[in-house]
Design a protein around this motif. Structure first.
Motif, mmCIF file in Angstrom:
data_model
loop_
_atom_site.group_PDB
_atom_site.id
_atom_site.type_symbol
_atom_site.label_atom_id
_atom_site.label_comp_id
_atom_site.label_asym_id
_atom_site.label_seq_id
_atom_site.Cartn_x
_atom_site.Cartn_y
_atom_site.Cartn_z
ATOM 1 N N THR A 38 0.816 -1.200 0.103
ATOM 2 C CA THR A 38 0.056 0.166 -0.158
ATOM 3 C C THR A 38 0.743 1.271 0.081
ATOM 4 O OG1 THR A 38 -0.053 -0.058 2.361
ATOM 5 C CG2 THR A 38 -1.762 -1.106 1.223
ATOM 6 N N LYS A 39 1.846 1.160 0.513
ATOM 7 C CA LYS A 39 2.992 2.605 0.448
ATOM 8 C C LYS A 39 3.748 2.728 -0.689
ATOM 9 C CE LYS A 39 1.427 3.440 4.611
ATOM 10 N NZ LYS A 39 0.579 4.313 5.113
ATOM 11 N N SER A 40 3.682 3.894 -1.275
ATOM 12 C CA SER A 40 4.266 4.278 -2.468
ATOM 13 C C SER A 40 5.868 4.685 -2.271
ATOM 14 C CB SER A 40 3.701 5.636 -2.731
ATOM 15 O OG SER A 40 3.974 6.780 -1.713
ATOM 16 N N ASP A 41 6.217 4.574 -1.003
ATOM 17 C CA ASP A 41 7.887 4.670 -0.828
ATOM 18 C C ASP A 41 8.580 3.186 -0.791
ATOM 19 O OD1 ASP A 41 6.786 3.944 1.444
ATOM 20 O OD2 ASP A 41 7.855 5.243 2.510
ATOM 21 N N GLU A 51 12.085 6.220 -12.012
ATOM 22 C CA GLU A 51 11.888 7.541 -11.261
ATOM 23 C C GLU A 51 10.746 7.432 -10.498
ATOM 24 O OE1 GLU A 51 12.733 10.384 -14.031
ATOM 25 O OE2 GLU A 51 15.000 10.190 -13.930
ATOM 26 N N PRO A 52 10.461 6.451 -9.565
ATOM 27 C CA PRO A 52 9.217 6.282 -8.955
ATOM 28 C C PRO A 52 8.588 7.393 -8.050
ATOM 29 C CG PRO A 52 10.451 5.157 -7.747
ATOM 30 C CD PRO A 52 11.459 5.654 -9.141
ATOM 31 N N TRP A 53 9.479 8.314 -7.879
ATOM 32 C CA TRP A 53 9.141 9.625 -6.989
ATOM 33 C C TRP A 53 8.246 10.526 -7.837
ATOM 34 C CZ3 TRP A 53 14.269 8.224 -8.172
ATOM 35 C CH2 TRP A 53 14.858 8.789 -8.896
ATOM 36 N N GLU A 54 8.327 10.457 -9.330
ATOM 37 C CA GLU A 54 7.483 11.419 -9.940
ATOM 38 C C GLU A 54 6.084 11.117 -10.071
ATOM 39 O OE1 GLU A 54 8.414 14.174 -11.938
ATOM 40 O OE2 GLU A 54 10.674 13.735 -11.268
ATOM 41 N N ARG A 55 5.596 9.796 -9.424
ATOM 42 C CA ARG A 55 4.496 9.419 -9.252
ATOM 43 C C ARG A 55 3.759 9.719 -8.256
ATOM 44 N NH1 ARG A 55 3.449 3.408 -10.543
ATOM 45 N NH2 ARG A 55 5.313 3.605 -9.117
ATOM 46 N N LEU A 56 4.421 10.465 -7.156
ATOM 47 C CA LEU A 56 4.051 10.552 -5.985
ATOM 48 C C LEU A 56 3.003 11.670 -5.974
ATOM 49 C CD1 LEU A 56 7.019 9.950 -3.335
ATOM 50 C CD2 LEU A 56 5.155 8.579 -4.027
ATOM 51 N N PRO A 61 0.111 13.147 2.574
ATOM 52 C CA PRO A 61 1.175 13.079 3.250
ATOM 53 C C PRO A 61 1.918 11.548 3.232
ATOM 54 C CG PRO A 61 -0.840 12.659 4.584
ATOM 55 C CD PRO A 61 -1.317 13.085 3.073
ATOM 56 N N GLN A 62 3.254 11.541 3.334
ATOM 57 C CA GLN A 62 3.980 10.337 3.105
ATOM 58 C C GLN A 62 4.578 9.671 4.561
ATOM 59 O OE1 GLN A 62 4.078 8.592 0.093
ATOM 60 N NE2 GLN A 62 3.031 10.145 -0.644
ATOM 61 N N LYS A 63 4.265 10.568 5.477
ATOM 62 C CA LYS A 63 4.680 10.079 6.946
ATOM 63 C C LYS A 63 3.533 9.199 7.617
ATOM 64 C CE LYS A 63 7.467 14.198 7.348
ATOM 65 N NZ LYS A 63 7.489 15.228 8.136
ATOM 66 N N PHE A 64 3.946 8.510 8.617
ATOM 67 C CA PHE A 64 2.925 7.714 9.327
ATOM 68 C C PHE A 64 2.306 8.667 9.982
ATOM 69 C CE2 PHE A 64 2.021 5.151 13.064
ATOM 70 C CZ PHE A 64 1.223 4.164 12.363
ATOM 71 N N ILE A 65 2.682 9.916 10.581
ATOM 72 C CA ILE A 65 1.863 10.573 11.286
ATOM 73 C C ILE A 65 2.360 12.125 10.649
ATOM 74 C CG2 ILE A 65 1.423 12.004 13.752
ATOM 75 C CD1 ILE A 65 1.689 9.404 15.082
#
Length: 85
Positions: A38-41, A51-56, A61-65
């Motif tokens: 499930t996580k994009s990172d 270059e997967p960071w282009e799809r974010l 938010p990418q952090k847990f909190i």
């Protein structure tokens, strides 16, 4: 397997310990599978998308909190992105 069960019958105090260790292992395994799917990172196939960071999505938010995060686009980066496409 029967030796393990007979040991548990003789030493009943090990049953909660084995239960907690099994529960922790199951939790760690399920969390790893959840984050992998499930996580994009987490990247499984690097050759398919170098270059997967282009799809974010920058608004997600990418952090847990995340507390009080405000995203504003950087004009220079947006201009470079438009020029490279």
């Amino acid at each position: 397997m029967s030796g393990f069960i007979s040991m548990l019958r003789k030493k009943k105090e090990l049953i909660p310990l084995i239960g907690f260790v099994s529960l922790a292992a199951l939790g760690a395994t399920s969390a790893s599978i959840y984050f992998l799917l499930t996580k994009s990172d987490v990247i499984i196939n690097k050759s398919g998308n170098p270059e997967p960071w282009e799809r974010l999505d920058p608004s997600k938010p990418q952090k847990f909190i995340t507390i009080n995060q405000q995203w504003k686009p950087v004009e220079e980066l947006e201009m470079v992105k438009k020029l490279t496409k």
